[in-house]
Motif scaffolding. Structure first.
Motif, PDB file in Angstrom:
ATOM      1  N   UNK A 320      25.238 -22.450 -53.474  1.00 35.82           N
ATOM      2  CA  UNK A 320      25.688 -23.842 -53.461  1.00 35.82           C
ATOM      3  C   UNK A 320      24.820 -24.603 -52.485  1.00 35.82           C
ATOM      4  N   UNK A 321      24.882 -25.889 -52.525  1.00 36.86           N
ATOM      5  CA  UNK A 321      24.139 -26.710 -51.571  1.00 36.86           C
ATOM      6  C   UNK A 321      24.954 -26.821 -50.300  1.00 36.86           C
ATOM      7  N   UNK A 322      24.492 -26.134 -49.257  1.00 39.25           N
ATOM      8  CA  UNK A 322      25.211 -26.068 -47.986  1.00 39.25           C
ATOM      9  C   UNK A 322      24.610 -27.096 -47.026  1.00 39.25           C
ATOM     10  N   UNK A 323      25.402 -28.065 -46.637  1.00 37.32           N
ATOM     11  CA  UNK A 323      24.953 -29.105 -45.713  1.00 37.32           C
ATOM     12  C   UNK A 323      24.755 -28.498 -44.320  1.00 37.32           C
ATOM     13  N   UNK A 325      24.680 -30.161 -41.483  1.00 36.26           N
ATOM     14  CA  UNK A 325      25.633 -30.806 -40.569  1.00 36.26           C
ATOM     15  C   UNK A 325      27.005 -30.146 -40.697  1.00 36.26           C
ATOM     16  N   UNK A 326      27.452 -29.884 -41.926  1.00 37.33           N
ATOM     17  CA  UNK A 326      28.741 -29.219 -42.124  1.00 37.33           C
ATOM     18  C   UNK A 326      28.708 -27.798 -41.562  1.00 37.33           C
ATOM     19  N   UNK A 327      27.577 -27.117 -41.723  1.00 36.30           N
ATOM     20  CA  UNK A 327      27.430 -25.769 -41.171  1.00 36.30           C
ATOM     21  C   UNK A 327      27.546 -25.805 -39.654  1.00 36.30           C
ATOM     22  N   UNK A 328      26.885 -26.743 -39.015  1.00 37.58           N
ATOM     23  CA  UNK A 328      26.939 -26.850 -37.562  1.00 37.58           C
ATOM     24  C   UNK A 328      28.348 -27.201 -37.093  1.00 37.58           C
ATOM     25  N   UNK A 329      29.055 -28.073 -37.809  1.00 38.77           N
ATOM     26  CA  UNK A 329      30.415 -28.455 -37.419  1.00 38.77           C
ATOM     27  C   UNK A 329      31.361 -27.258 -37.479  1.00 38.77           C
ATOM     28  N   UNK A 330      31.250 -26.450 -38.565  1.00 39.52           N
ATOM     29  CA  UNK A 330      32.120 -25.277 -38.671  1.00 39.52           C
ATOM     30  C   UNK A 330      31.789 -24.256 -37.585  1.00 39.52           C
ATOM     31  N   UNK A 331      30.515 -24.091 -37.295  1.00 42.45           N
ATOM     32  CA  UNK A 331      30.132 -23.162 -36.250  1.00 42.45           C
ATOM     33  C   UNK A 331      30.610 -23.634 -34.885  1.00 42.45           C
ATOM     34  N   UNK A 332      30.494 -24.908 -34.624  1.00 37.13           N
ATOM     35  CA  UNK A 332      30.926 -25.449 -33.333  1.00 37.13           C
ATOM     36  C   UNK A 332      32.418 -25.267 -33.134  1.00 37.13           C
ATOM     37  N   UNK A 333      33.216 -25.424 -34.195  1.00 42.08           N
ATOM     38  CA  UNK A 333      34.654 -25.249 -34.081  1.00 42.08           C
ATOM     39  C   UNK A 333      35.037 -23.839 -33.646  1.00 42.08           C
ATOM     40  N   UNK A 334      34.200 -22.856 -33.957  1.00 37.90           N
ATOM     41  CA  UNK A 334      34.505 -21.473 -33.599  1.00 37.90           C
ATOM     42  C   UNK A 334      33.853 -21.061 -32.282  1.00 37.90           C
ATOM     43  N   UNK A 335      32.604 -21.466 -32.040  1.00 37.98           N
ATOM     44  CA  UNK A 335      31.819 -20.916 -30.946  1.00 37.98           C
ATOM     45  C   UNK A 335      31.936 -21.714 -29.653  1.00 37.98           C
ATOM     46  N   UNK A 336      32.327 -22.980 -29.684  1.00 35.85           N
ATOM     47  CA  UNK A 336      32.379 -23.766 -28.447  1.00 35.85           C
ATOM     48  C   UNK A 336      33.462 -23.254 -27.508  1.00 35.85           C
ATOM     49  N   UNK A 349      22.075 -29.852 -32.982  1.00 36.39           N
ATOM     50  CA  UNK A 349      21.334 -31.042 -33.316  1.00 36.39           C
ATOM     51  C   UNK A 349      20.504 -30.843 -34.572  1.00 36.39           C
ATOM     52  N   UNK A 350      20.377 -31.902 -35.386  1.00 36.98           N
ATOM     53  CA  UNK A 350      19.565 -31.876 -36.598  1.00 36.98           C
ATOM     54  C   UNK A 350      18.874 -33.215 -36.724  1.00 36.98           C
ATOM     55  N   UNK A 351      17.610 -33.188 -37.113  1.00 39.00           N
ATOM     56  CA  UNK A 351      16.863 -34.431 -37.260  1.00 39.00           C
ATOM     57  C   UNK A 351      17.537 -35.322 -38.300  1.00 39.00           C
ATOM     58  N   UNK A 352      17.919 -34.774 -39.383  1.00 32.07           N
ATOM     59  CA  UNK A 352      18.678 -35.463 -40.412  1.00 32.07           C
ATOM     60  C   UNK A 352      19.405 -34.415 -41.236  1.00 32.07           C
ATOM     61  N   UNK A 353      20.417 -34.874 -41.941  1.00 29.47           N
ATOM     62  CA  UNK A 353      21.202 -33.929 -42.737  1.00 29.47           C
ATOM     63  C   UNK A 353      20.411 -33.534 -44.002  1.00 29.47           C
ATOM     64  N   UNK A 354      20.423 -32.243 -44.296  1.00 25.33           N
ATOM     65  CA  UNK A 354      19.825 -31.723 -45.534  1.00 25.33           C
ATOM     66  C   UNK A 354      20.597 -30.468 -45.920  1.00 25.33           C
ATOM     67  N   UNK A 358      22.513 -21.726 -50.739  1.00 27.79           N
ATOM     68  CA  UNK A 358      23.005 -20.399 -50.382  1.00 27.79           C
ATOM     69  C   UNK A 358      24.519 -20.358 -50.360  1.00 27.79           C
ATOM     70  N   UNK A 359      25.039 -19.391 -49.602  1.00 25.87           N
ATOM     71  CA  UNK A 359      26.480 -19.188 -49.480  1.00 25.87           C
ATOM     72  C   UNK A 359      26.913 -19.644 -48.093  1.00 25.87           C
ATOM     73  N   UNK A 360      27.830 -20.618 -48.019  1.00 31.57           N
ATOM     74  CA  UNK A 360      28.236 -21.201 -46.752  1.00 31.57           C
ATOM     75  C   UNK A 360      28.865 -20.170 -45.822  1.00 31.57           C
ATOM     76  N   UNK A 361      29.679 -19.275 -46.351  1.00 33.20           N
ATOM     77  CA  UNK A 361      30.352 -18.279 -45.508  1.00 33.20           C
ATOM     78  C   UNK A 361      29.331 -17.336 -44.871  1.00 33.20           C
TER      79      UNK A 361
END
Length: 469
Positions: A320-323, A325-336, A349-354, A358-361
């Motif tokens: 699937x198309x994995x964003x 920004x969404x990947x970083x948000x989910x990771x931050x919710x767990x790792x911070x 940080x990301x220069x822009x969203x792209x 792949x598989x988000x999980x």
């Protein structure tokens, strides 16, 4: 095979050579006999012409030629004595003079019946020795007379036999010369086969580095190239099998070591609780340690199962198309939360969203494992920075820490299962050394690449390259 080829070619050469010698010797003999025939005919003609003139002169003097034939033939017979020849004269079917016995064996019609024709008959006999007979009748008025010329062919046949023997001797010499050069030629021809056989034997004995020399651009060179390619592939496969076997053995050794540590602790605390008189507080501490070690075993089992599933997966993950920004948000919710507990700063940080295909999980597991490894290597107050950007060839995700870093020789082993850079620190943090092996399997399934840049005391940078985005 070389021996059979050698004898087959040698036999063919011998048959051809002897056939040619026989043909040449037959031609030589025929040429010699033809020359002798012409010589005998010429001498018969000369003697017959002279004898007729002598007979005419004798008749004119009033003497009979028949009665004086011996006297007339004396000079001709002396002429032929040095040539081992003979003469005979017939009159009315009977011999009236013989300088030698001209009677051929088995021939009862001597002198031959020419029916008064001026013809010369030539024939040859070989018993008791080879001779050539030339008989011819005289012209009228001497048609009752006939002259027989006997030519000895002993020297001719002797010369021919000498020539024939010389030819066969030369043929024998040529045979030995031919055998020598044929043997050398076959050695040259079969040398590539010997080299292939030798190289195959060495490879069969375990010398997988054996190669064949490639000379020229003919079929033999093509076979040598194919053999070298095959040997190279065999060597590569053997090396890969050895590396795989070593990795499996190392995995078993590491797994046994990792398993023995918590089991030893569990057994020790359980034995202590069973045999010692302890307070409730001490019992609580023992059970807490036992539960902690059991948790480590459970975590290790889960990671091993996850690693096995990823390594033996033949199918690509559901894409699937994995964003990012969404990947970083989910990771931050767990790792911070975990970073705050360890006193670390975690930034995304990301220069822009792209998007990454792949598989988000699995991508989330990959990113969190890399961040967790950075936390284990960092000291309190350190920072872990996660960033992403696009390149012409693909997408890049980077995880950077400022922890203990690694030596160059350690970077080549960090993807191995159960390998730890700092064993004491990782074990105290609850790690089993399987995180990067899992990360490597996830990157492989996403057709990506994972690289490490690290220096001791300065930290580590992990870069993920994805071509599908």
């Amino acid at each position: 095979m070389k021996r059979r080829t050698f004898f087959a070619m040698l036999i063919l050469f011998l048959v051809f050579l002897n056939s040619m010698i026989l043909i040449v010797s037959t031609v030589i003999l025929n040429d010699k006999l033809s020359a002798d025939r012409e010589r005998c005919l010429a001498e018969h003609y000369v003697i017959a012409s002279s004898l007729i003139k002598d007979m005419q002169a004798l008749e004119q003097r009033g003497s009979l030629a028949k009665e004086n034939m011996a006297q007339l033939m004396r000079s001709y017979s002396r002429y032929l004595q040095g040539k081992d020849g003979g003469l005979a004269v017939a009159c009315s079917g009977k011999w009236i003079y013989k300088s030698a016995d001209p009677m051929p064996a088995g021939n009862t019609e001597i002198p031959p019946d020419t029916e008064w024709k001026q013809e010369r008959i030539v024939y040859m006999e070989d018993e008791p020795f080879p001779v050539l007979f030339v008989y011819g009748s005289f012209p009228a008025p001497w048609q009752d007379y006939g002259l027989l010329y006997v030519g000895d062919l002993t020297d001719t046949f002797s010369s021919w036999r000498h020539t024939k023997n010389l030819l066969f001797l030369m043929g024998a010499v040529m045979m030995f010369v031919m055998a020598f050069f044929l043997f050398q030629f076959l050695n040259l021809i079969f040398r590539p086969l010997r080299q292939i056989s030798g190289a195959s034997a060495r490879i069969a004995k375990g010398d997988y580095g054996s190669r064949l020399p490639v000379r020229g651009k003919d079929e033999v060179a093509g076979v040598a190239c194919s053999f070298n390619l095959m040997a190279e592939q065999v060597e590569t496969q053997i090396r890969q099998l050895r590396e795989t076997a070593e990795q499996k053995q190392q995995f078993v050794d590491n797994f046994s070591h990792e398993l023995r540590i918590p089991l030893t602790a569990i057994y020790g605390y359980a034995e202590y609780m069973q045999k010692a008189l302890i307070s409730e507080e001490e019992r609580y501490e023992c059970t807490r340690f036992i539960m902690s070690e059991c948790g480590r075993l459970q975590n290790m089992a889960n990671q091993l199962l996850k690693l096995a599933l990823l390594k033996h997966s033949e199918d690509e993950p559901e894409a699937e198309d994995c964003s990012v920004v969404a990947l970083f948000e989910q990771s931050a919710g767990v790792m911070r939360v975990k970073a705050e507990e360890k006193g670390l700063r975690l930034s995304y940080g990301a220069v822009r969203d792209f998007s990454i295909r792949g598989n988000m999980e699995q991508l989330l597991i990959l990113l969190n494992n890399l961040i967790d490894n950075g936390m284990k290597a960092s000291r309190p107050g350190g920072e872990i920075r996660v960033s992403a950007w696009l390149k012409e060839t693909g997408a890049v995700v980077e995880v950077e820490d400022h922890g203990i870093g690694m030596e160059p020789d350690q970077i080549g082993h960090i993807k191995d299962a159960f390998y730890r850079v700092d064993k004491a620190r990782s074990r105290a943090a609850g790690g089993a050394g399987l995180g990067l092996s899992i990360c490597e399997s996830i990157v492989r399934l996403h057709h990506g690449e994972m690289t490490f840049v690290s220096e001791p005391g300065k930290g580590t940078v992990v870069r993920l390259y994805f071509t599908k985005f």
